[in-house]
Design a protein around this motif. Structure first.
Motif, PDB file in Angstrom:
ATOM      1  N   ALA A  53       0.810 -17.937 -45.503  1.00 13.31           N
ATOM      2  CA  ALA A  53       1.171 -19.244 -46.054  1.00 13.31           C
ATOM      3  C   ALA A  53       2.326 -19.872 -45.287  1.00 13.31           C
ATOM      4  O   ALA A  53       2.566 -21.068 -45.413  1.00 13.31           O
ATOM      5  CB  ALA A  53       1.544 -19.110 -47.527  1.00 13.31           C
ATOM      6  N   ALA A  96      -2.511 -20.764 -51.188  1.00 11.19           N
ATOM      7  CA  ALA A  96      -1.499 -19.863 -50.618  1.00 11.19           C
ATOM      8  C   ALA A  96      -0.179 -20.617 -50.529  1.00 11.19           C
ATOM      9  O   ALA A  96      -0.078 -21.607 -49.803  1.00 11.19           O
ATOM     10  CB  ALA A  96      -1.936 -19.373 -49.243  1.00 11.19           C
ATOM     11  N   THR A 130       1.244 -17.724 -55.294  1.00 18.71           N
ATOM     12  CA  THR A 130       0.213 -17.721 -54.260  1.00 18.71           C
ATOM     13  C   THR A 130      -1.089 -17.122 -54.778  1.00 18.71           C
ATOM     14  O   THR A 130      -1.103 -16.337 -55.741  1.00 18.71           O
ATOM     15  CB  THR A 130       0.697 -16.943 -53.012  1.00 18.71           C
ATOM     16  OG1 THR A 130      -0.092 -17.308 -51.883  1.00 18.71           O
ATOM     17  CG2 THR A 130       0.590 -15.428 -53.212  1.00 18.71           C
TER      18      THR A 130
END
Length: 402
Positions: A246, A267, A273
């Protein structure tokens, strides 16, 4: 043979009194990681060479198999590459955080309240960086919006030797002794001072305050560097691979190494996430013909920086259930595989920043189970095996070549 690395950023820690002097890794419920520990090879690895900063840039470079003492050129160029920003010869990239400073009238006496401005959204920060660009962009200095609080400035023929401090290292501290020093510092400090004059009044920040959120009140520069030149991972190891992350730092590092960067919806780089989404993306990459996947998960590191014990434990348990557990279910369909799990560096809750101590790794090989005396994945158990890598970049060779 398929190869998967799961990197739990900042997962390692110190023993904590509230946990009966266990670390978060030792305290967390991790049946899948413990399964790997009971049947795999476990040990300790030094990912940060002596004298180098214990950043995720240095440590992930090491984990990916590249000697930081040879290849490290700074953090921000890696983020620039992930953002699609082309760095020309002479360009120096700087990480530009949107931070929350306290409201003392004298800039030097302000404190670093939050290095992430309450993890400001990308949509909000894009508007703030647009305002920054309008005021500051010229033929030499350009700003680029990134993700959440993480942004980029590129300075043509900018200074590499200027002394800068990561804002996550100085939470709650007065900023006076951590402001830019050395060549070029007057320009950077001027940008920071001016940003602190107009950013608090921006409608985005006014609305954040109205909602009880911290405003992004200043720019903060750090992590400068120039474009690196890495040998391709495929040439080094004979494997075609992907990186799933991410954060732009890890994506950029993977791209520099010739890996494919995979974007996963949901993400975020923190506890919100989509853990399973990253795992599904990794299995799909392998299904599509990739030999190697590097899964980077930022959530434990963010919790460490923020001093959030319960969130760090939760992040570790989410990794165990939704990443390791899902991989153990999904990988057998590919036949033979190896799986390695480790942090890049510790991010101890007690200091709320990165440290350079060794970290525990475990390698599981579907073809061979090792009789181990230890059955839990944590720092003490890994240390007790006696297996150790002094040079972190050699661990990838061991993982892939045996």
């Amino acid at each position: 043979m398929k190869y998967v690395v799961v990197l739990g950023d900042g997962m390692a820690d110190y023993p904590i009194p509230e946990l009966d002097y266990k670390t978060p890794l030792a305290h967390a419920r991790t049946p899948n990681l413990d399964f790997l520990a009971s049947r795999g090879r476990m040990g300790m690895v030094k990912t940060v060479p002596d004298g180098m900063p214990p950043g995720s840039d240095v440590a992930n470079l090491s984990v990916m198999g590249y000697d930081p003492t040879r290849y490290y050129t700074g953090r921000s160029p890696l983020e620039a590459i992930a953002m699609g920003v082309e760095l020309k010869p002479g360009d120096v990239a700087f990480r530009c955080n949107l931070v929350t400073l306290s409201d003392e009238p004298e800039f030097t006496q302000k404190r670093m309240i939050d290095y992430s401005s309450d993890e400001i959204t990308s949509a909000e920060s894009a508007q703030l960086i647009a305002a920054v660009k309008e005021r500051f962009d010229d033929e030499d200095i350009r700003f680029y919006p990134g993700v959440s609080y993480r942004h980029l400035m590129v300075w043509t023929n900018g200074p590499l030797e200027v002394e800068l401090t990561p804002p996550h290292d100085i939470s709650d501290r007065v900023i006076a002794e951590y402001l830019p020093r050395g060549k070029g510092s007057e320009v950077l400090l001027g940008l920071m001072l001016e940003s602190n004059r107009f950013l608090p009044c921006h409608p985005v920040n006014q609305f954040r305050v109205h909602r009880g959120l911290r405003p992004a009140t200043s720019l903060w520069f750090w992590g400068q560097g120039v474009k690196p030149a890495l040998p391709l991972f495929a040439e080094k190891y004979g494997l075609v691979g992907s990186v799933i992350a991410a954060v732009d730092l890890t994506k950029g590092l993977g791209l520099c190494a010739g890996l494919r960067a995979v974007n996963v919806p949901g993400a975020t780089g923190n506890i919100t996430t989509d853990f399973r989404g990253k795992t599904r993306a990794a299995l799909k990459e392998l299904d599509d013909g990739q030999d190697f996947v590097y899964i980077h998960i930022e959530a434990p590191d963010e919790a460490g920086h923020r001093g959030e014990l319960e969130i760090k434990i939760k992040a570790i348990e989410e990794i165990d259930e939704k990443v390791i557990g899902e991989l153990l279910s999904g990988l057998p369909k590919f036949g033979e595989y190896r799986l390695m799990v480790l942090p890049d560096h510790p991010t101890p809750l007690s200091v709320r920043t990165h440290t350079a101590e060794e970290v525990p790794f475990v390698i599981f090989d579907s073809r061979q189970h090792y009789p181990n005396k230890v059955s839990t994945y944590d720092e003490a158990s890994a240390r007790s095996t006696g297996l150790r890598f002094e040079k972190g970049h050699e661990l990838m060779d061991y993982f892939i070549k045996g």
